[in-house]
Design an enzyme around this catalytic site. Structure first.
Site, mmCIF file in Angstrom:
data_model
loop_
_atom_site.group_PDB
_atom_site.id
_atom_site.type_symbol
_atom_site.label_atom_id
_atom_site.label_comp_id
_atom_site.label_asym_id
_atom_site.label_seq_id
_atom_site.Cartn_x
_atom_site.Cartn_y
_atom_site.Cartn_z
ATOM 1 N N SER A 1 0.800 -1.228 0.000
ATOM 2 C CA SER A 1 0.000 0.000 0.000
ATOM 3 C C SER A 1 0.827 1.269 0.000
ATOM 4 O O SER A 1 0.309 2.344 -0.305
ATOM 5 C CB SER A 1 -0.942 0.008 1.207
ATOM 6 O OG SER A 1 -0.221 0.143 2.414
ATOM 7 N N LYS B 1 0.970 4.776 6.807
ATOM 8 C CA LYS B 1 0.433 5.629 5.745
ATOM 9 C C LYS B 1 1.122 6.994 5.780
ATOM 10 O O LYS B 1 1.864 7.307 6.693
ATOM 11 C CB LYS B 1 -1.082 5.831 5.896
ATOM 12 C CG LYS B 1 -1.896 4.542 5.987
ATOM 13 C CD LYS B 1 -1.875 3.715 4.708
ATOM 14 C CE LYS B 1 -2.658 2.419 4.881
ATOM 15 N NZ LYS B 1 -2.515 1.523 3.704
#
Length: 223
Positions: free
Chosen positions: A38, A92
Site C-alpha cells: 500500500s 500511511k
C-alpha cells in the site's frame, strides 16, 4: 522462592538487558515489517522500517498513554498508527492535518483549494518490476516534501473524493500506492492518539518473491 532467586542471580544480566530492550522498543524506537504494497514505491513489501516512537510523544512504556507531547504529525510524514477502525497497525502518509480541506479528483489532490503539483520522476524506472507493468509513477509535491506515488493502469473507484474538512485531533492519511491502499478513504480520519511514531528509514529489506534474499540496495534507504 529460592529457585526464583537463584534463577535471577544466574540470569540477571540477560534479564535486565531484555527488559531494557523491550522498554526501548515500546517507548523509543522500534522496527516494523511491511507485509503489503500500500505504500509502494516508497516502501516495498519486505522492508523493515525504523519507527521513531518519540517523534510526537514521550509515552508510558507498553501503553499508548502520552506523558509529554513533543510535536504533531505534519503533511508528508509517514506515520505508524494502531487503527481501531482497521483493527491493525498501519503505515500511511499524512495528507491532511486538522483544519485542512482535502479533495481528490482522478488522483489529483487539492489541499485548502490549492492543487498539488505532479511530475514524472526522473528515477521512475528504478521502481518498476514485473507486477508494475502499466502502472504510472508520478512525483507528488506535498509542501516541502516530494515523493513518488503509484497509480493503477485501470479505474479502481478510489481515485476521487469530494472535499472534506479534517476535524480537530484527527488526520487524513493515504497510501502512496493510491489505487491499492485501505486508508482514510476506507477507515476514515485517524485520531491523533492512535499515532505511535514516524518512519524515516528502511533498516533492511527481504525479497519475498526471491527466497527471502536481502535487498542490499534498500538497506538504510531514506523514506
Amino acid at each position: 522462592m529460592n529457585k526464583v532467586l537463584q534463577l535471577w542471580r544466574d540470569n540477571r544480566g540477560i534479564l535486565v538487558f531484555l527488559s531494557l530492550m523491550f522498554v526501548f522498543r515500546s517507548a523509543v524506537a522500534d522496527w516494523n515489517d511491511v507485509p503489503s504494497g500500500s505504500m509502494q514505491p516508497t516502501i516495498e513489501i519486505g522492508d523493515r522500517i525504523l519507527v521513531n516512537k518519540m517523534a510526537y510523544d514521550l509515552r508510558l512504556p507498553f501503553t499508548t498513554v502520552s506523558l509529554i507531547k513533543r510535536a504533531d504529525p505534519q503533511r508528508g510524514d509517514i506515520v505508524i498508527f494502531l487503527s481501531e477502525a482497521a483493527d491493525n497497525r498501519l503505515v500511511k502518509r499524512v495528507i491532511g492535518v486538522p483544519g485542512d480541506v482535502v479533495a481528490m479528483q482522478h488522483n489529483v489532490l487539492s489541499i485548502n483549494g490549492e492543487q498539488l503539483v505532479y511530475n514524472r520522476p526522473d528515477t521512475a524506472a528504478e521502481f518498476y518490476s514485473a507486477t508494475d507493468e502499466g502502472s504510472q509513477l508520478l512525483s507528488e509535491q506535498l509542501g516541502n516534501i516530494t515523493h513518488t506515488v503509484k497509480l493503477a493502469p485501470f479505474a479502481t473507484g478510489r481515485d476521487s473524493f469530494n472535499a472534506v474538512k479534517v476535524p480537530a485531533g484527527h488526520y487524513l492519511v493515504l497510501g502512496d500506492n493510491r489505487d491499492n491502499s485501505a486508508d482514510s478513504r476506507v477507515i476514515g480520519f485517524v485520531p491523533r492518539k492512535e499515532i505511535v511514531g514516524r518512519a524515516g528509514k528502511v533498516l533492511f529489506s527481504l525479497d519475498y518473491d526471491n527466497y527471502y534474499l536481502p535487498r542490499s540496495e534498500r538497506f538504510f534507504a531514506a523514506l
